[in-house]
Design a protein around this motif. Structure first.
Motif, mmCIF file in Angstrom:
data_model
loop_
_atom_site.group_PDB
_atom_site.id
_atom_site.type_symbol
_atom_site.label_atom_id
_atom_site.label_comp_id
_atom_site.label_asym_id
_atom_site.label_seq_id
_atom_site.Cartn_x
_atom_site.Cartn_y
_atom_site.Cartn_z
ATOM 1 N N GLY A 243 -51.785 23.418 -22.226
ATOM 2 C CA GLY A 243 -52.492 22.877 -22.119
ATOM 3 C C GLY A 243 -51.338 22.511 -20.540
ATOM 4 N N ILE A 244 -50.106 22.275 -21.319
ATOM 5 C CA ILE A 244 -49.109 21.948 -20.369
ATOM 6 C C ILE A 244 -48.805 23.090 -18.509
ATOM 7 N N ARG A 245 -48.859 24.376 -19.078
ATOM 8 C CA ARG A 245 -48.785 25.206 -17.644
ATOM 9 C C ARG A 245 -50.108 24.717 -16.759
ATOM 10 N N LEU A 246 -51.249 24.535 -17.708
ATOM 11 C CA LEU A 246 -52.802 24.285 -16.854
ATOM 12 C C LEU A 246 -52.432 23.014 -15.740
ATOM 13 N N VAL A 247 -50.988 22.165 -15.896
ATOM 14 C CA VAL A 247 -50.542 20.667 -14.958
ATOM 15 C C VAL A 247 -50.268 21.034 -14.339
ATOM 16 N N GLU A 248 -51.328 20.551 -12.633
ATOM 17 C CA GLU A 248 -50.281 20.537 -11.188
ATOM 18 C C GLU A 248 -50.045 19.440 -11.251
ATOM 19 N N GLU A 249 -50.702 17.946 -10.628
ATOM 20 C CA GLU A 249 -49.762 17.631 -10.003
ATOM 21 C C GLU A 249 -50.309 16.166 -10.712
ATOM 22 N N PRO A 250 -49.381 15.088 -11.235
ATOM 23 C CA PRO A 250 -49.728 13.529 -11.806
ATOM 24 C C PRO A 250 -51.082 13.222 -10.957
ATOM 25 N N GLU A 251 -51.609 12.056 -11.496
ATOM 26 C CA GLU A 251 -53.022 10.879 -10.578
ATOM 27 C C GLU A 251 -52.263 10.532 -9.587
ATOM 28 N N SER A 252 -50.932 9.927 -9.824
ATOM 29 C CA SER A 252 -50.222 9.292 -9.045
ATOM 30 C C SER A 252 -49.309 9.250 -8.657
ATOM 31 N N ASP A 253 -48.676 9.155 -8.236
ATOM 32 C CA ASP A 253 -46.613 9.838 -8.040
ATOM 33 C C ASP A 253 -46.149 8.899 -6.908
ATOM 34 N N GLU A 254 -46.325 7.174 -6.831
ATOM 35 C CA GLU A 254 -46.150 7.046 -6.153
ATOM 36 C C GLU A 254 -44.563 6.390 -5.499
ATOM 37 N N TYR A 255 -44.167 6.805 -6.445
ATOM 38 C CA TYR A 255 -42.454 6.666 -6.658
ATOM 39 C C TYR A 255 -41.789 7.957 -6.014
ATOM 40 N N SER A 256 -42.974 9.027 -6.101
ATOM 41 C CA SER A 256 -42.213 10.269 -5.543
ATOM 42 C C SER A 256 -41.384 10.978 -6.400
ATOM 43 N N LEU A 257 -41.621 10.732 -7.881
ATOM 44 C CA LEU A 257 -40.503 11.482 -8.784
ATOM 45 C C LEU A 257 -40.523 12.947 -8.390
ATOM 46 N N PHE A 258 -42.316 13.434 -8.403
ATOM 47 C CA PHE A 258 -41.799 15.035 -7.833
ATOM 48 C C PHE A 258 -41.844 15.705 -6.948
ATOM 49 N N ASP A 259 -41.210 14.958 -5.670
ATOM 50 C CA ASP A 259 -41.002 15.350 -4.985
ATOM 51 C C ASP A 259 -39.552 16.170 -4.926
ATOM 52 N N GLY A 260 -39.748 17.415 -4.363
ATOM 53 C CA GLY A 260 -38.569 18.619 -4.172
ATOM 54 C C GLY A 260 -38.827 18.828 -6.079
ATOM 55 N N ARG A 261 -39.471 18.506 -6.742
ATOM 56 C CA ARG A 261 -39.849 19.295 -8.515
ATOM 57 C C ARG A 261 -40.784 19.743 -8.877
#
Length: 598
Positions: A243-261
């Motif tokens: 299930g983890i492996r199927l994850v792409e992006e979260p519904e919302s990332d307003e703080y850009s926590l996952f920019d660059g990672r």
């Protein structure tokens, strides 16, 4: 006697972690702490109840917390825990060390456990086992399953099932629907207050959100294992991973926590931290070796299934396995040399021995006591994995096999010198490989910019080499090091010329620079300091305690030379009297002992 101080805690934590730990402590988040010798154990309430342990060894504080925090310094829970201990909020338990030591001596002085067990009468074993099982329902369940497994003549074939796929989809949806926005702060940032956004807080909130999805399911896995339903738990574990492996992006990332990672990689970091508790539970459980083999087979089947389906051109997330993500639990499952050998066979058969499984192979070699396999694996991956390289160097050093040590050291130093230079210098002597020693010492000296290292290095340099080395730092970012190099080469006139260039400039460590030449040029240094101090005080934008402390530090250096003591006293009085409106300057002059009786 106080075993440590608040300053010790501050030095181990980031500013934000310490502040939040203080808030946790003040809100009574720390639960009952027990002390046994120099070891403290207890819990701290956060989003979950976390177990915290502190062991004090030779004034070193060794904290351990089962929260997923894996960034700089100790976590907020450890800080709160330490503050509670400092306040005496713990109870001491009686340490029955003498009894335990006596028991150990009895075992060491007589026969091994295996020998004593074989000597015991069946009735004695049965009585002990019956009492043990009567007191623990999970052990009773494990025993029943163990007996059932022993009586089966054929193994059950585990194949992909709809419940497993349904669980994967639930995990995938739950993680994908997480929203890292203002609502996250409202829900998970209750204790952050004014420190929100200063450091690791957003990451920690994100960790808590992911934990909230994963932890309940992993607790189900642990419960199934403790009840003897190991394969059911194993299937559930793999379903979560898929299930983890199927994850792409979260519904919302307003703080850009996952920019660059990668968001998925972030989730897997949380996953691996949570596997620590599961692996501990597996280590305590009694699992039939037949079931362990079956679980390993099933893992490789899933790996192979998705490896065949993998499409490198697809833009959508796909299930794919990295066995390194299961290292904690796979290590816990190696309950015997036979199981370790079985896993080795599977990895070799499916050509899965790579950087991802190198640590597993080393563990297999340790369990099977196969020194040849250990060395072969370590040699193969030392260039790609720093932890493996470190273990290999340690082994060669412990065996005093210096030719092998030097060979590996050259390899890893060439790949990642910053991680190994200090270690190599600690164990390598110049006479063992002079050229390599000089190469490493040169790099280490350049990296640390330490004059002590240079004084050692210059012994191996020609005059031309020394001159070139010093000249290379003439325009560097660390003028103090350059001046210290000039001092080592006795180029004092050049130092004095440089110091005069700094007359109207702010420069760090000017007091240390002065100390290198004040004994040779006392009058010039005194004139320079007076001019520099007066200039600094004329710059209104530079006035302040920080500047005043610098001025007093220069004067204190010059005062240490008898020829300048009286001039320093007179100039200090001048500064004190002529700057009556600069209260902080006058305070600093008095605090430094430069002005007395005023």
């Amino acid at each position: 006697m106080q075993l440590f101080s608040k300053n010790d805690l501050k030095s181990l934590a980031t500013t934000s972690s310490y502040q939040r730990g203080l808030e946790y402590y003040q809100s009574d988040a720390v639960r009952k702490i027990s002390r046994k010798g120099n070891t403290f154990e207890g819990t701290v309430e956060g989003s979950y109840r976390y177990r915290v342990k502190l062991t004090i060894k030779n004034s070193d504080l060794d904290f351990d917390c089962n929260c997923p925090y894996d960034m700089e310094g100790i976590c907020k829970h450890c800080v709160a825990f330490g503050l509670a201990i400092l306040n005496g909020d713990f109870t001491e338990t009686v340490a029955y060390a003498s009894v335990a030591e006596d028991a150990q001596l009895v075992e060491e002085d007589t026969a091994s456990f295996e020998e004593r067990f074989s000597e015991a009468a069946p009735s004695v074993k049965e009585e002990f086992l019956r009492q043990l099982l009567t007191k623990d329902v999970s052990l009773r369940s494990q025993f029943l399953h163990f007996m059932q497994s022993r009586s089966q003549t054929s193994s059950v074939k585990y194949t992909p099932t709809s419940p497993m796929e349904a669980t994967s989809e639930q995990i995938h949806e739950a993680l994908s629907e997480l929203a890292f926005d203002e609502d996250m702060h409202e829900e998970y940032g209750r204790s952050y207050d004014d420190y929100y956004g200063e450091g690791d807080e957003l990451d920690e909130m994100a960790v808590e959100m992911v934990q909230e999805v994963l932890e309940p399911v992993l607790k189900q896995v642990s419960a199934l294992v403790s009840l003897g339903k190991f394969m059911e738990g194993w299937q559930l574990l793999l379903a979560v991973y898929e299930g983890i492996r199927l994850v792409e992006e979260p519904e919302s990332d307003e703080y850009s926590l996952f920019d660059g990672r990668s968001y998925q990689e972030f989730i897997l970091e949380v996953w691996e931290s949570l596997l620590k508790d599961l692996a501990s539970g597996i280590s305590r459980a009694v699992i039939p070796e037949k079931d362990i083999r079956q679980a390993l087979d099933f893992l490789i089947e899933r790996y192979t299934l998705y490896d065949k389906q993998f499409n490198r051109y697809s833009e959508r997330a796909q299930v794919w396995y990295e066995l390194g993500n299961f290292e904690r639990v796979l290590t816990a499952l190696m309950v015997s040399p036979a199981i370790a050998s079985y896993l080795q066979t599977l990895l070799e058969k499916h050509q899965l021995i790579d950087t991802d499984t190198a640590d597993l192979m080393l563990h297999i070699a340790g369990v099977t006591r196969n020194e040849t396999l250990w060395l072969k694996t370590a040699e193969e991956f030392a260039a790609y994995k720093t932890d493996v390289a470190q273990q290999l160097l340690d082994k060669h050093q412990a065996k005093q096999d210096m030719p092998s040590f030097i060979r590996v050291a050259k390899l890893v130093f060439g790949k990642n010198p910053v991680l190994f230079d200090e270690y190599i210098l600690k164990h390598l002597k110049p006479e063992q490989d002079r050229d390599f020693y000089i190469e490493v010492l040169t790099y280490y000296t350049q990296r640390k910019q330490s004059i002590e290292n240079y004084r050692q290095l210059r012994k191996y340099f020609t005059s031309e080499s020394r001159s070139a080395f010093v000249k290379s730092y003439a325009n560097g970012y660390n003028p103090l090091f350059y001046i210290q190099l000039l001092e080592a080469e006795e180029q004092y006139k050049k130092i004095m010329e440089l110091l005069k260039q700094y007359k109207n400039q702010e420069v760090q460590h000017f007091d240390q620079m002065l100390a290198t030449v004040a004994h040779l040029y006392p009058d010039e240094c005194m004139d320079l300091v007076m001019e520099k101090a007066e200039y600094a005080l004329q710059q209104t934008d530079r006035r302040g305690r920080y500047t005043y402390q610098h001025i007093t530090s220069w004067l204190k250096v010059l005062r240490s030379f008898p020829a300048l003591a009286e001039q320093v006293r007179i100039f200090s009085l001048h500064l004190y009297d002529e700057n009556s409106r600069l209260r902080a300057l006058r305070e600093e002059l008095q605090a430094a002992g430069l002005v007395r009786g005023r």
